[in-house]
Design a protein around this motif. Structure first.
Motif, PDB file in Angstrom:
ATOM      1  N   GLU A 110      -4.690   2.990   9.654  1.00  0.00           N
ATOM      2  CA  GLU A 110      -3.973   2.274   8.586  1.00  0.00           C
ATOM      3  C   GLU A 110      -4.650   0.961   8.208  1.00  0.00           C
ATOM      4  O   GLU A 110      -4.705   0.595   7.045  1.00  0.00           O
ATOM      5  CB  GLU A 110      -2.547   2.023   9.088  1.00  0.00           C
ATOM      6  N   HIS A 111      -5.143   0.242   9.221  1.00  0.00           N
ATOM      7  CA  HIS A 111      -5.677  -1.092   8.933  1.00  0.00           C
ATOM      8  C   HIS A 111      -7.203  -1.112   8.781  1.00  0.00           C
ATOM      9  O   HIS A 111      -7.808  -2.180   8.784  1.00  0.00           O
ATOM     10  CB  HIS A 111      -5.230  -2.084  10.016  1.00  0.00           C
ATOM     11  N   LEU A 112      -7.784   0.075   8.649  1.00  0.00           N
ATOM     12  CA  LEU A 112      -9.249   0.150   8.509  1.00  0.00           C
ATOM     13  C   LEU A 112      -9.709  -0.608   7.253  1.00  0.00           C
ATOM     14  O   LEU A 112      -9.138  -0.449   6.178  1.00  0.00           O
ATOM     15  CB  LEU A 112      -9.673   1.625   8.395  1.00  0.00           C
ATOM     16  N   GLN A 113     -10.713  -1.448   7.434  1.00  0.00           N
ATOM     17  CA  GLN A 113     -11.328  -2.174   6.299  1.00  0.00           C
ATOM     18  C   GLN A 113     -12.788  -1.771   6.287  1.00  0.00           C
ATOM     19  O   GLN A 113     -13.471  -1.985   7.285  1.00  0.00           O
ATOM     20  CB  GLN A 113     -11.273  -3.690   6.552  1.00  0.00           C
ATOM     21  N   VAL A 114     -13.232  -1.162   5.206  1.00  0.00           N
ATOM     22  CA  VAL A 114     -14.646  -0.788   5.131  1.00  0.00           C
ATOM     23  C   VAL A 114     -15.197  -1.102   3.752  1.00  0.00           C
ATOM     24  O   VAL A 114     -14.468  -1.191   2.769  1.00  0.00           O
ATOM     25  CB  VAL A 114     -14.884   0.722   5.414  1.00  0.00           C
ATOM     26  N   ASN A 160     -11.353   4.177  -3.641  1.00  0.00           N
ATOM     27  CA  ASN A 160     -11.517   2.898  -4.337  1.00  0.00           C
ATOM     28  C   ASN A 160     -10.207   2.111  -4.327  1.00  0.00           C
ATOM     29  O   ASN A 160     -10.175   0.907  -4.048  1.00  0.00           O
ATOM     30  CB  ASN A 160     -11.980   3.182  -5.769  1.00  0.00           C
ATOM     31  N   ALA A 161      -9.094   2.809  -4.572  1.00  0.00           N
ATOM     32  CA  ALA A 161      -7.788   2.132  -4.605  1.00  0.00           C
ATOM     33  C   ALA A 161      -7.397   1.668  -3.207  1.00  0.00           C
ATOM     34  O   ALA A 161      -6.871   0.569  -3.028  1.00  0.00           O
ATOM     35  CB  ALA A 161      -6.735   3.093  -5.155  1.00  0.00           C
ATOM     36  N   ARG A 162      -7.676   2.485  -2.205  1.00  0.00           N
ATOM     37  CA  ARG A 162      -7.249   2.126  -0.859  1.00  0.00           C
ATOM     38  C   ARG A 162      -8.070   0.977  -0.271  1.00  0.00           C
ATOM     39  O   ARG A 162      -7.525   0.079   0.353  1.00  0.00           O
ATOM     40  CB  ARG A 162      -7.339   3.349   0.060  1.00  0.00           C
ATOM     41  N   PHE A 163      -9.385   1.021  -0.461  1.00  0.00           N
ATOM     42  CA  PHE A 163     -10.234   0.014   0.205  1.00  0.00           C
ATOM     43  C   PHE A 163     -10.658  -1.118  -0.725  1.00  0.00           C
ATOM     44  O   PHE A 163     -11.302  -2.066  -0.291  1.00  0.00           O
ATOM     45  CB  PHE A 163     -11.459   0.693   0.828  1.00  0.00           C
TER      46      PHE A 163
END
Ligand SMILES: C[S@@+](CC[C@H](N)C(=O)[O-])C[C@H]1O[C@@H](n2cnc3c(N)ncnc32)[C@H](O)[C@@H]1O
Length: 264
Positions: free
Chosen positions: A42-46, A64-67
């Protein structure tokens, strides 16, 4: 797909032709790709993300929307990319390339995502070697692929009619697990989901496969038109599988996450 004779140009041409119809019938594809996306922490930032075999770009946009990062959409079918480009997002880049020979620098990306594309690679191990090369240490690939048991009813029905390979071959799960274990990643995780779709008539399934660009491209397919008599025989053979909800079509989807080690 396990047939090394599968023709990439034919795959690219077939998906290019299907670009305008794909999204109208790709309900299962959206559902299994969304399940794959949901497997990412859930908290993945890439940043530096690739959507391998992006097709119409549905998941390129979702990534694109998620990250909130530009995403590179890569596909072997130029027609798919042309269509994807018209859908946005405009921050994304699009590139025509083969997942088995990525024109990307080593250790250049943090996340590779691929939904229902790598079963079209004749050599999955090669696609994974390329993925491992392109990922940064600590990066990951999330992909799903179809395994044996997919479209089994159609395969069995054709077998009863003429014994030809009319349905794409999908890899047995044990073979897939062996490839994953030997692919050089620090760890891997693989779960199989079964989806059964139902159709009132066989034509519903065959038209949908055509609109997806996913009809049979294996060698061993007989040339020429499907004669009416053979189609009648196929329809009759498929009726043996009918359930109260209609004619079933089973999909076995392996959902996979592989991590590249920090020291790799
Ligand atoms: C079933 S579509 C999935 C598209 C998209 N990922 C989705 O979930 O809607 C499979 C895509 O994989 C692409 N593809 C097939 N073989 C490929 C390869 N060797 N390299 C890159 N893309 C490939 C096809 O052109 C097609 O667009």
């Amino acid at each position: 797909m396990t047939d090394t004779a599968i023709d990439k140009q034919a795959v690219a041409a077939s998906f290019s032709r299907a670009a305008a119809t794909y999204d109208q019938v790709a309900e299962l594809q959206r559902s299994v790709g969304s399940n794959l996306l949901a497997r990412l922490p859930e908290h993945l930032q890439v940043e530096r993300i690739v959507d391998l075999g992006c097709g119409t770009g549905y998941f390129t946009r979702a990534l694109n929307a998620r990250f909130r990062q530009p995403v590179l959409g890569l596909d072997i079918a130029e027609g798919m990319l042309r269509y994807a480009r018209t859908q946005g997002p405009h921050s994304s880049q699009w590139i025509a390339a083969d997942a088995e020979a990525l024109p990307l620098r080593s250790s250049s990306h943090q996340l590779l995502f691929s939904s229902l594309a790598l079963q079209w690679c004749p050599d999955l191990a090669q696609a994974l070697r390329e993925s491992l090369r392109v990922l940064e240490p600590g990066g990951r690939i999330a992909f799903n692929t179809l395994v044996e048991g997919t479209l089994q009813e159609l395969r069995d029905a054709w077998q009863a009619v003429d014994g030809y390979v009319h349905v794409n071959r999908f890899m047995p799960l044990a073979q897939l697990q062996q490839i994953l274990a030997g692919a050089g990643f620090a760890n891997w995780h693989c779960d199989v989901e079964t989806h059964v779709l139902h159709y009132p008539q066989l034509s519903g399934l065959t038209h949908e496969l055509k609109a997806l660009g996913a009809h049979n491209l294996n060698s061993g397919r007989p040339g020429g038109l499907t004669g009416r008599a053979r189609l009648r025989a196929l329809t009759a053979a498929y009726e043996a599988f009918r359930e109260p909800a209609g004619l079933p079509a089973t999909y076995k989807v392996a959902q996979i996450i592989l991590h590249k080690g920090l020291t790799a």
